[in-house]
Design an enzyme around this catalytic site. Sequence first.
Site, PDB file in Angstrom:
ATOM      1  N   ASN A  11      51.339  -4.745 -60.025  1.00 46.47           N
ATOM      2  CA  ASN A  11      51.614  -5.260 -61.062  1.00 46.47           C
ATOM      3  C   ASN A  11      52.990  -6.030 -61.212  1.00 46.47           C
ATOM      4  O   ASN A  11      53.716  -6.429 -61.729  1.00 46.47           O
ATOM      5  CB  ASN A  11      51.732  -4.277 -62.355  1.00 46.47           C
ATOM      6  CG  ASN A  11      52.748  -3.083 -61.984  1.00 46.47           C
ATOM      7  OD1 ASN A  11      52.114  -2.151 -61.302  1.00 46.47           O
ATOM      8  ND2 ASN A  11      53.810  -2.960 -62.544  1.00 46.47           N
ATOM      9  N   LYS A  12      53.663  -5.459 -59.800  1.00 50.64           N
ATOM     10  CA  LYS A  12      55.179  -6.247 -59.477  1.00 50.64           C
ATOM     11  C   LYS A  12      55.125  -6.225 -57.903  1.00 50.64           C
ATOM     12  O   LYS A  12      54.288  -5.939 -57.087  1.00 50.64           O
ATOM     13  CB  LYS A  12      56.171  -5.115 -60.013  1.00 50.64           C
ATOM     14  CG  LYS A  12      56.159  -3.769 -59.484  1.00 50.64           C
ATOM     15  CD  LYS A  12      57.008  -2.814 -60.124  1.00 50.64           C
ATOM     16  CE  LYS A  12      56.794  -1.449 -59.529  1.00 50.64           C
ATOM     17  NZ  LYS A  12      57.908  -0.478 -60.110  1.00 50.64           N
ATOM     18  N   VAL A  55      46.780   6.085 -57.333  1.00 51.74           N
ATOM     19  CA  VAL A  55      46.312   6.650 -56.188  1.00 51.74           C
ATOM     20  C   VAL A  55      46.313   8.035 -56.024  1.00 51.74           C
ATOM     21  O   VAL A  55      45.762   8.470 -55.176  1.00 51.74           O
ATOM     22  CB  VAL A  55      47.008   5.624 -54.903  1.00 51.74           C
ATOM     23  CG1 VAL A  55      46.809   3.942 -55.046  1.00 51.74           C
ATOM     24  CG2 VAL A  55      48.347   6.135 -54.819  1.00 51.74           C
ATOM     25  N   ASN A  81      48.384  -1.331 -51.120  1.00 53.47           N
ATOM     26  CA  ASN A  81      49.623  -1.980 -51.265  1.00 53.47           C
ATOM     27  C   ASN A  81      50.469  -0.896 -51.580  1.00 53.47           C
ATOM     28  O   ASN A  81      51.876  -0.529 -51.437  1.00 53.47           O
ATOM     29  CB  ASN A  81      49.731  -3.085 -51.910  1.00 53.47           C
ATOM     30  CG  ASN A  81      51.173  -3.470 -52.403  1.00 53.47           C
ATOM     31  OD1 ASN A  81      51.943  -3.810 -51.527  1.00 53.47           O
ATOM     32  ND2 ASN A  81      51.529  -3.134 -53.464  1.00 53.47           N
ATOM     33  N   SER A 135      54.778  -0.399 -42.673  1.00 56.84           N
ATOM     34  CA  SER A 135      56.463  -0.663 -42.050  1.00 56.84           C
ATOM     35  C   SER A 135      56.377  -0.561 -40.931  1.00 56.84           C
ATOM     36  O   SER A 135      55.950   0.196 -40.135  1.00 56.84           O
ATOM     37  CB  SER A 135      57.154  -0.045 -42.906  1.00 56.84           C
ATOM     38  OG  SER A 135      58.607  -0.100 -42.688  1.00 56.84           O
ATOM     39  N   TYR A 160      59.369   8.846 -45.708  1.00 57.96           N
ATOM     40  CA  TYR A 160      58.885   7.496 -45.847  1.00 57.96           C
ATOM     41  C   TYR A 160      58.230   6.990 -44.248  1.00 57.96           C
ATOM     42  O   TYR A 160      57.259   6.675 -44.161  1.00 57.96           O
ATOM     43  CB  TYR A 160      59.962   6.444 -46.288  1.00 57.96           C
ATOM     44  CG  TYR A 160      59.358   5.064 -46.344  1.00 57.96           C
ATOM     45  CD1 TYR A 160      58.361   4.680 -47.134  1.00 57.96           C
ATOM     46  CD2 TYR A 160      59.705   4.062 -45.300  1.00 57.96           C
ATOM     47  CE1 TYR A 160      57.879   3.442 -47.258  1.00 57.96           C
ATOM     48  CE2 TYR A 160      59.331   2.692 -45.331  1.00 57.96           C
ATOM     49  CZ  TYR A 160      58.507   2.434 -46.330  1.00 57.96           C
ATOM     50  OH  TYR A 160      57.910   1.305 -46.277  1.00 57.96           O
ATOM     51  N   LYS A 164      54.303   6.470 -42.997  1.00 61.79           N
ATOM     52  CA  LYS A 164      53.825   5.201 -42.738  1.00 61.79           C
ATOM     53  C   LYS A 164      53.292   5.502 -41.158  1.00 61.79           C
ATOM     54  O   LYS A 164      52.374   4.872 -40.786  1.00 61.79           O
ATOM     55  CB  LYS A 164      54.896   4.204 -42.506  1.00 61.79           C
ATOM     56  CG  LYS A 164      55.300   3.700 -43.943  1.00 61.79           C
ATOM     57  CD  LYS A 164      54.301   3.131 -44.779  1.00 61.79           C
ATOM     58  CE  LYS A 164      54.550   2.673 -45.928  1.00 61.79           C
ATOM     59  NZ  LYS A 164      53.423   2.059 -46.828  1.00 61.79           N
ATOM     60  N   VAL A 193      61.688  -6.735 -47.365  1.00 62.54           N
ATOM     61  CA  VAL A 193      61.450  -7.561 -48.613  1.00 62.54           C
ATOM     62  C   VAL A 193      62.160  -6.978 -49.860  1.00 62.54           C
ATOM     63  O   VAL A 193      62.323  -5.505 -49.932  1.00 62.54           O
ATOM     64  CB  VAL A 193      60.119  -7.822 -49.279  1.00 62.54           C
ATOM     65  CG1 VAL A 193      59.882  -8.494 -50.605  1.00 62.54           C
ATOM     66  CG2 VAL A 193      58.997  -8.279 -48.038  1.00 62.54           C
TER      67      VAL A 193
END
Length: 237
Positions: A11-12, A55, A81, A135, A160, A164, A193
Site C-alpha cells: 500500500n506504500k 504476514v 516485499n 538487502s 534487520y 535478511k 530507497v
Amino acid sequence: MTNIALVTGANKGIGREIAAGLVELGTTVVIGARDEQRGKEAAAELGVESVVLDVTDAGSVRAAAGRLTDRFGRLDVLVNNAGISGGWEQAPSTVDPALVRAVFDVNFFGVLTVTNAMLPLLRRSPAARIVNVSSKGGSLTAQSDPDDPLHRSSPVSAAYVPSKAALNSLTVQYARELSSEGILVNLACPGFVATDLNGFRGTRTTEQGAAIVLRLATLGPDGTTGGFYDDNGRIPW
C-alpha cells in the site's frame, strides 16, 4: 493469459511501486496490506485489487490465500516485499531480544508463512515466479569486508541485517526445492530507497528500487533461480 500477481506490503513505498510496474506490464495485481482501509485506498489509486494480509498472522495469510483461490484459482507471481527495519539502534551487545524476534517475525517467518500458503496457487501456474525483497545488508561478504562501502557506512545490526541474511539462505533453499517444478525463486535488492523503513534517508527513488524486482518477476523460462541481484547484477553472498 494474463498473469496474476500478489505483492505484500504494497500500500506504500517500494511495494506500491512494484504493483504499479506490474500493472504497466499488463499483470492483474493484488496488493496485500495489514490495514484494510489503506489497502483499499492504494488499490483504488492503482487500479488493482487488495486483500487484508498481515504476514505475522497465519490466519490472515490463510484467509488471503483463500480469497485468491476463489477469485483467480492460481497465482503466477509472488513478491514478498513486506518488511520492517526495527530501528537503527541494534548493537548485538545491547539489543532487546524481543526486537530481534519482531523483525524476524516479519522479514523471515512472514516470508515463510506467505510463501507456503501461496504455493498451491503458484503450482497451478505454468511459469510461477517468486521474488523476495532483500538487502545488500544481508550479504555476509559485504558486511565482513572493511573496504566495502556498506561495511563503512551502515550501523551494526543484530536484527534487520541478520533477518535478511536468513531470508537469503531460505530463498536459496526454496529455489533448490522448487526448481524441478519450474518455479523460479530469486532475491532482489532495491538499494537504499527513500521510504519510511529508513526514515526517508535513502538516495534512490521507489521506481529505481522496484526495477530489479520487476525484472526478476518477469523472467522467461530460461531465467535464473536461487540468485541475489541488484541493478548491477549478482550480489555476493
